[in-house]
Scaffold this motif. Structure first.
Motif, short mmCIF file in Angstrom:
data_model
loop_
_atom_site.label_atom_id
_atom_site.label_comp_id
_atom_site.label_asym_id
_atom_site.label_seq_id
_atom_site.Cartn_x
_atom_site.Cartn_y
_atom_site.Cartn_z
N TYR A 45 0.84 -1.20 0.00
CA TYR A 45 0.00 0.00 0.00
C TYR A 45 0.87 1.25 0.00
CZ TYR A 45 -3.15 3.61 1.84
OH TYR A 45 -3.85 4.77 2.03
N LEU A 243 -16.15 7.49 7.13
CA LEU A 243 -15.23 6.46 6.63
C LEU A 243 -13.87 6.69 7.26
CD1 LEU A 243 -15.53 6.02 2.78
CD2 LEU A 243 -16.41 4.55 4.57
N LYS A 244 -13.42 5.75 8.11
CA LYS A 244 -12.12 5.90 8.78
C LYS A 244 -11.05 5.04 8.15
CE LYS A 244 -10.72 7.97 11.55
NZ LYS A 244 -10.29 9.40 11.57
N SER A 245 -11.41 3.86 7.69
CA SER A 245 -10.34 2.93 7.32
C SER A 245 -10.08 2.94 5.82
CB SER A 245 -10.66 1.52 7.81
OG SER A 245 -12.00 1.18 7.56
N THR A 246 -8.81 2.89 5.48
CA THR A 246 -8.42 2.77 4.08
C THR A 246 -8.16 1.30 3.77
OG1 THR A 246 -6.17 3.18 4.78
CG2 THR A 246 -7.36 5.03 3.84
N PHE A 247 -8.42 0.91 2.55
CA PHE A 247 -8.09 -0.45 2.14
C PHE A 247 -7.82 -0.47 0.65
CE2 PHE A 247 -12.54 0.13 3.37
CZ PHE A 247 -13.14 0.20 2.12
N GLN A 250 -11.25 -1.22 -5.10
CA GLN A 250 -12.34 -0.29 -5.37
C GLN A 250 -13.64 -1.02 -5.09
OE1 GLN A 250 -12.20 2.53 -8.22
NE2 GLN A 250 -10.09 2.96 -7.74
N PRO A 251 -14.17 -0.88 -3.88
CA PRO A 251 -15.41 -1.60 -3.56
C PRO A 251 -16.59 -1.07 -4.36
CG PRO A 251 -14.81 -0.10 -1.79
CD PRO A 251 -13.69 -0.07 -2.77
N GLY A 267 -15.21 11.33 4.59
CA GLY A 267 -13.90 10.70 4.68
C GLY A 267 -13.11 11.35 5.81
N SER A 268 -12.46 10.54 6.62
CA SER A 268 -11.81 11.07 7.83
C SER A 268 -10.50 10.34 8.06
CB SER A 268 -12.76 10.87 9.01
OG SER A 268 -12.13 11.23 10.22
N ARG A 269 -9.39 11.09 8.11
CA ARG A 269 -8.08 10.44 8.25
C ARG A 269 -7.39 10.88 9.52
NH1 ARG A 269 -3.09 12.43 5.83
NH2 ARG A 269 -4.41 13.89 4.71
N ARG B 252 -18.26 0.99 -8.79
CA ARG B 252 -17.09 0.89 -7.92
C ARG B 252 -16.64 2.28 -7.56
NH1 ARG B 252 -15.06 -4.00 -7.31
NH2 ARG B 252 -15.63 -5.60 -8.81
N TRP B 253 -15.96 2.42 -6.42
CA TRP B 253 -15.46 3.74 -6.04
C TRP B 253 -14.15 3.61 -5.29
CZ3 TRP B 253 -17.20 6.44 -1.06
CH2 TRP B 253 -17.50 5.52 -0.09
N VAL B 258 -11.28 8.96 -0.81
CA VAL B 258 -12.25 9.70 0.01
C VAL B 258 -11.71 9.87 1.43
CG1 VAL B 258 -14.60 9.67 0.97
CG2 VAL B 258 -14.20 8.95 -1.40
N VAL B 259 -11.09 8.82 1.96
CA VAL B 259 -10.56 8.87 3.33
C VAL B 259 -9.31 9.73 3.38
CG1 VAL B 259 -9.58 7.50 5.21
CG2 VAL B 259 -11.54 6.62 3.92
N GLU B 262 -10.04 13.24 2.85
CA GLU B 262 -11.13 13.69 3.74
C GLU B 262 -12.23 14.43 2.96
OE1 GLU B 262 -9.14 13.55 8.03
OE2 GLU B 262 -9.12 15.56 7.16
N ILE B 263 -12.69 13.74 1.92
CA ILE B 263 -13.75 14.30 1.07
C ILE B 263 -15.11 13.96 1.67
CG2 ILE B 263 -14.81 14.03 -1.22
CD1 ILE B 263 -11.79 13.53 -2.13
#
Lengths: 320, 320
Positions: A45, A243-247, A250-251, A267-269, B252-253, B258-259, B262-263
């Motif tokens: 990643y 949304l906190k977690s990144t992975f 593309q879901p 989105g929150s980092r 898909r997205w 987004v995370v 922080e969108i």
């Protein structure tokens, strides 16, 4: 000095040159914490090569521009901005397009004997916050940073999806704001830890169907692709999903539900360090029980393996 | 009476009983507008059977509980709530779980000689708003409703993706708020219509790469799966994407973007009618040039075909 480094697909403790302060501060790292992002980086990643790690507590060894910091225990904000752009001059380098990020992007990280960071990134640790607690400031700031973006009031109905480190820190920090929280996960043992403090109800992921459309705010902190679709099931019309977690990957998502029910996705980092340190300093939240193991930096590779084991929360490295 | 109805895969003008007011108002429909949602419903969206259509202007024929309305020209809010739940009692039935929606869900719609709606859903049309203009109140309310959810200030950099009816109404209504707008689309002729009024710049979809990460607010009104990924390319870190259009399928997205940046994504469906009527009544925006064709209700099926043709914006039905 020793440093835990990723190079292509390789993860190893290497002997490298101690970094030079330059215009920044040189920090001797005491303890660092292994984060899921470290595990993701080791899997490719962010395409990062170099020393990983971004959760740490250390002692300032050199700070040419701010000598009063020398000898102080510090934690450090991980984003280092360019200092010149619109965002940096407004005082928020967290989204500077040219930023480096400790152990994640363009800058060697914290699983090492020494690191450098701009002086402005460092924040002194109060005496009543232990080294182990201080290692949690970065992830705790990320969790509590939700309150910078979304109003959490006593009456806000909040659900947290995910019973890992991040989910538990979200539960604990947000339970200082909301009267009642629900945490949703797959692991009974982790859910027990998540519900240890505050007015928190645990629900196994398989049992959430009765909770459909019942939360004002749903925090997705599971790190899994299916977490978002669970969040979409649980949130009220006009509610918010954080949304906190990144992975990787593309879901797929049900964009029509988002439109029809006018849901907001945030989105929150990162979060600010000062409020997180305050939570620890005031004794508002407990974190030490989340540590499963400590390793010396020399054993960084087995430490990463341990951190990846099912059921393990936080693994700490003793760096110096 | 005549009504344009969907039944399974069939679309036809049928002769059905005139509805009975009951506790609601009976409205004689003068004009109705064909919306993309009508075309989607005819293709199976929302699994609706019955009379379609939700954009209309009419004259109140009966209103047992509010006789002063009889003979008045009205438009009507399309969501009819249960009247009893938390949302309805707070005065916002738009998200009532038991709502019916005119021509979309559980309630016969506006492509008919008569319709019924609760009296509270009706709003009188000022004399200086023509019937054709009044048909645009519903989609214009949906477009301008964005300002109820996201702050659009004079200095806000706004992009609208989509040069169809909805995109153009977003551009025209938001150009009353923001000093400068950019509209992005695939059709030069529609972009010319979108840029006819206000300080609006048109950019062809193929030429957007130089605009990456440069907008505070991006409105996705293209109705295509790729629209969201374009929006994600265009929005600044910490910016907002407003999702306006619904479509089949689960796109898909890039949730990680987004995370990390922080969108915020804001699902947006309906808006209040009063501000939209005011825009028309004040002459702030023009809509009549968006009408390509008028058909009689009896020709509802060819009218729907015409509305689906490339390059066609609004098709109107003369219902009585």
């Amino acid at each position: 000095m020793k440093a835990l480094r990723v190079n292509g697909g390789d993860l190893a403790v290497a002997d490298i040159e101690r970094p030079v302060a330059g215009g920044e501060a040189l920090v001797r790292v005491i303890r660092s914490g292994i984060c899921n992002t470290d595990l993701e980086i080791a899997r490719g990643y962010a395409c990062f090569s170099g020393t990983i790690g971004h959760e740490f507590v250390g002692v300032v060894d050199e700070a040419p521009t701010e000598r009063s910091l020398v000898g102080k225990h510090v934690v450090g904000e991980i984003n280092a901005g360019c200092g010149h752009c619109e965002l940096c001059t407004r005082g928020d380098p967290r989204h500077c397009a040219n930023r480096t990020v400790l152990g994640i992007h363009g800058r060697d990280g914290a699983h090492a004997e020494y690191l450098t960071l701009p002086v402005g990134n460092l924040i002194e640790v109060p005496d009543n916050v232990s080294d182990i607690e201080a290692v949690f400031v970065e992830p705790l700031a990320a969790a509590f940073g939700i309150t910078e973006q979304v109003a959490i009031l006593p009456e806000t109905r909040v659900a947290v999806i995910g019973d890992g480190k991040l989910g538990i820190l979200c539960v604990r920090s947000l339970s200082t704001q909301a009267d009642k929280l629900t945490v949703i996960g797959k692991h009974r043992d982790k859910l027990d830890i998540a519900t240890k403090y505050g007015n928190v109800t645990a629900v196994m992921l398989n049992d959430v169907s009765s909770l459909a459309r019942s939360f004002d705010v749903v925090i997705e902190a599971s790190g899994s692709e299916s977490g978002f679709s669970t969040a979409l099931d649980l949130v009220k019309p006009r509610g918010k999903i954080v949304l906190k977690s990144t992975f990787h990957g593309q879901p797929r998502w049900d964009a029509a539900r988002v439109v029809v029910d006018e849901i907001t996705i945030v989105g929150s980092r990162c979060g600010r360090f000062a409020p997180a340190l305050e939570l620890l300093s005031n004794g508002d939240i407990e974190v030490k029980d989340l540590v499963n193991d400590e390793f010396s930096l020399a054993d960084g590779v087995p430490a990463m393996k341990r951190a990846a084991e099912t059921g393990v929360l936080k693994v700490i490295l003793k760096c110096t």
